[in-house]
Design an enzyme around this catalytic site. Structure first.
Site, short mmCIF file in Angstrom:
data_model
loop_
_atom_site.label_atom_id
_atom_site.label_comp_id
_atom_site.label_asym_id
_atom_site.label_seq_id
_atom_site.Cartn_x
_atom_site.Cartn_y
_atom_site.Cartn_z
CE LYS A 148 -1.73 3.08 2.84
NZ LYS A 148 -1.82 4.14 1.79
CB SER A 176 4.28 10.17 10.84
OG SER A 176 2.87 9.46 10.85
N GLY A 203 3.06 4.86 13.00
CA GLY A 203 3.91 3.77 13.49
C GLY A 203 3.35 3.27 14.84
CD GLU A 250 13.66 2.02 9.73
OE1 GLU A 250 13.86 3.28 10.43
OE2 GLU A 250 14.28 0.85 10.09
CB CYS A 299 13.22 9.75 7.65
SG CYS A 299 14.05 8.64 6.65
CD GLN A 329 4.82 17.60 5.35
OE1 GLN A 329 4.18 17.02 5.39
NE2 GLN A 329 5.86 18.19 6.09
CD GLU A 341 10.09 13.73 10.78
OE1 GLU A 341 9.02 13.17 10.97
OE2 GLU A 341 11.07 13.11 10.31
P1 NAD Z 1 2.18 8.80 7.49
O1 NAD Z 1 2.50 7.96 8.57
O2 NAD Z 1 1.23 9.75 7.26
O3 NAD Z 1 1.94 7.63 6.09
C1 NAD Z 1 2.40 6.69 6.04
C2 NAD Z 1 2.01 5.42 5.30
O4 NAD Z 1 1.09 4.96 6.30
C3 NAD Z 1 1.02 5.92 4.29
O5 NAD Z 1 0.95 5.05 3.34
C4 NAD Z 1 -0.39 6.27 4.91
O6 NAD Z 1 -1.47 5.67 4.09
C5 NAD Z 1 -0.40 5.02 5.91
N1 NAD Z 1 -1.40 5.00 7.12
C6 NAD Z 1 -1.64 6.21 7.51
N2 NAD Z 1 -2.52 5.66 8.56
C7 NAD Z 1 -2.69 4.61 8.53
C8 NAD Z 1 -3.13 3.43 9.59
N3 NAD Z 1 -4.06 3.82 10.38
N4 NAD Z 1 -2.80 2.22 9.37
C9 NAD Z 1 -2.32 1.80 8.67
N5 NAD Z 1 -1.57 2.59 7.46
C10 NAD Z 1 -1.88 4.17 7.62
O7 NAD Z 1 3.51 9.46 6.88
P2 NAD Z 1 4.02 10.26 5.54
O8 NAD Z 1 3.33 11.49 5.96
O9 NAD Z 1 3.54 9.55 4.31
O10 NAD Z 1 5.72 10.01 5.49
C11 NAD Z 1 6.23 11.09 6.31
C12 NAD Z 1 7.11 10.31 7.47
O11 NAD Z 1 7.63 9.45 7.17
C13 NAD Z 1 7.74 11.49 8.23
O12 NAD Z 1 7.54 11.23 9.63
C14 NAD Z 1 9.01 10.79 7.91
O13 NAD Z 1 10.23 10.95 8.97
C15 NAD Z 1 8.87 9.20 7.69
N6 NAD Z 1 9.89 8.54 7.17
C16 NAD Z 1 10.81 7.85 7.67
C17 NAD Z 1 11.79 6.97 6.99
C18 NAD Z 1 12.58 5.90 7.88
O14 NAD Z 1 13.02 5.02 7.24
N7 NAD Z 1 12.67 6.15 9.09
C19 NAD Z 1 11.81 7.20 5.73
C20 NAD Z 1 10.82 7.93 5.04
C21 NAD Z 1 10.24 8.68 5.56
#
Ligand code: NAD
Length: 479
Positions: free
Chosen positions: A173, A227, A231, A248, A282, A329, A380
């Site tokens: 997804k 995020s 997570g 992650e 990230c 954002q 962040e």
């Molecule tokens: P997000 O948490 O909003 O979304 C990430 C994914 O989770 C998306 O596919 C989203 O649709 C899904 N999601 C949202 N709610 C969910 C739920 N209740 N159940 C299951 N899945 C769900 O994050 P984002 O805005 O897409 O990405 C930005 C974040 O990602 C930042 O915080 C960044 O630091 C982090 N990031 C971390 C790494 C790493 O490796 N540590 C790498 C890239 C990005």
């Protein structure tokens, strides 16, 4: 209405629940396409198909898996400009970065094609006479992959490739903002001969598709990047049924600049780490911890080079920084710029910019005179904003660097071997960089962090085997 791009479930392209628009953050008049958004029922179909297909995929053996991954790598390389252009259009990364990310995805598939043949195991003499003990690795089964928008081809690649290499079936997804790259990758996997059900794509909202994946009983392991809030929600829900988890999440990555640093090297590392890819990494250097003796010269030169960066449309060859990914954002970033001033920082840059097209352009920003207690030093931001904290000496720098709920990447610029070594040993982070930006990693070594940044086994390189397989210990007595 453009021809819709559909979900891939059990080898068939299916329409999902409704369609969503994919628009270009550099130019809101550019409609990239319509993409299917799946339902919980689509997730169930995909998870069931994956569970049916997985035993055959494992039984097909390492050569078949290596061959598929190698064909996928070749196809990604052959289509790098097309995929990179899609990435630049939907995510806003400038085209050279977008093509480089695409080529990285090909390298990852090629690396794991080799790893499919190198599944490790152990054979040991037992403590019991005449008995042999072996430790072999087997796939975890069906793996659910939930990915963010900021690396729309590389992150899916670094999860899909090890999952398939080690005999798992996959349900992917992607983030709602970037279905285009994931759809192209699904098309490549399909056309490369991935058997029906072995790889499934279900696009759509996290609250529907993501949640259904967390709950699907067939999905035995979940790898998530995104995020902290999401997570944590996944960890809570996943604990209900004891699903294997790899999370992650965010970062607030420190970059220390000591008095003895080479100034051009330090400025280049911080400019890249903080602002390239619009700061939407990230591993971005979002806290610059600068020793007092070099502080003023460093800040003056960094501010000068930051203000000279050309912000503009991702496909414009003159642009060095693309747009922020979305309206939400951008609004969040602008709130942090205002907050930095309220908290007492001197703010350089950070304003919304008008581009040649209607898009989410923002000038990169420095927040000077910060303390590590401020929200702009703790939370962040995930935009082109860096908080600068002045410190007296190395010990204070290391203490400030480690004073964070996150621990993904940490960097230091110094000419001192003693301080570089002490930082490498003392930094509470999964990745440490010396005289290099905090962002920018290799694909054949582990990626991930400590503390609130990561949970579970590391991603990438040989360490990926930890998450995507389970071990079986067998004892045999030959008589
Ligand atoms: P997000 O948490 O909003 O979304 C990430 C994914 O989770 C998306 O596919 C989203 O649709 C899904 N999601 C949202 N709610 C969910 C739920 N209740 N159940 C299951 N899945 C769900 O994050 P984002 O805005 O897409 O990405 C930005 C974040 O990602 C930042 O915080 C960044 O630091 C982090 N990031 C971390 C790494 C790493 O490796 N540590 C790498 C890239 C990005």
């Amino acid at each position: 209405m453009t021809t819709p791009h559909l979900n891939l479930i059990d080898g068939r392209w299916l329409p999902g629940d409704h369609l969503t628009e994919n628009r270009n953050p550099s130019d809101l008049s550019d409609l990239i396409g319509h993409y299917a958004a799946g339902s919980a029922a689509d997730v169930a179909l995909a998870a069931e198909a994956a569970a049916r297909a997985q035993p055959g995929w494992w039984a097909a053996g390492p050569q078949a898996r290596a061959d598929l991954l190698d064909r996928v790598a070749t196809a990604i390389d052959a289509r790098a400009t097309e995929i990179g252009t899609m990435l630049a259009r939907e995510e806003g990364k400038i085209l050279p970065e977008a093509i480089a990310e695409t080529r990285r995805a090909a390298q990852i598939f090629r690396f794991f094609a080799g790893e499919a043949l190198r599944l490790p195991g152990e054979a040991l003499p037992s403590v019991r006479p005449g008995v042999e003990a072996t430790v072999t690795r087997e796939p975890v089964g069906v793996v659910g992959l939930i990915t963010p928008w900021n690396f729309p081809i590389a992150i899916p690649a670094w999860k899909i490739a090890p999952a398939l290499a080690f005999g798992n079936a996959v349900v992917l997804k992607p983030a709602e903002l970037v279905p285009g790259c994931a759809h192209l990758l699904a098309t490549i996997l399909h056309e490369a001969g991935c058997p029906p059900g072995v790889f499934n794509l279900v696009m759509g909202p996290g609250s529907v598709v993501g949640r259904a994946m967390v709950e699907a009983p067939q999905i035995t392991a979940l790898s998530f990047t995104g995020s902290v809030a999401t997570g944590r929600a996944i960890a809570r829900a996943g604990a209900e049924r004891m699903v294997k988890l790899q999370l992650e999440m965010g970062g607030k990555n420190p970059m220390v600049v000591l008095d003895d640093a080479d100034l051009p090297t330090a400025v280049a590392a911080c400019l890249n780490g903080a602002f390239f890819s619009t700061g939407q990494r990230c591993t971005a250097s979002s806290r610059l911890i600068v020793q007092a003796g070099i502080h003023d010269a460093f800040v003056a030169e960094l501010a000068r080079q930051m203000q000279a960066l050309r912000v503009g449309p991702a496909l414009d060859p003159a642009s060095q920084i693309g747009p922020v990914v979305s309206a939400a954002q951008l609004a969040g970033n602008l709130d942090y710029v205002a907050l930095a001033a309220t908290e007492g920082c001197e703010v350089i840059g950070g304003a919304r910019l008008n581009g040649p097209t209607e898009g989410f352009f923002q000038a990169p920003a420095l927040f000077l005179g910060a303390t590590n207690a401020m929200r702009v030093a703790r939370e962040e931001i995930f935009g082109p904003c860096a908080t600068v904290i002045k410190v007296d000496d190395f010990d204070a720098a290391l203490a400030v660097a480690n004073d964070s709920e996150f621990g993904l990447s940490a960097g230091i610029c110094t000419a001192s071997l003693k301080h570089a070594t002490a930082f490498r040993r003392g930094a509470k982070a999964g990745m440490v960089m010396v005289n290099l930006p905090t962002a920018g990693v290799d694909y054949h070594v582990p990626f991930g962090g400590t503390k609130g940044s990561s949970h579970g086994a590391r991603e990438q390189g040989r360490h990926a085997v930890e998450f995507y397989t389970t071990v079986k210990t067998a004892y045999s007595f030959a008589g």
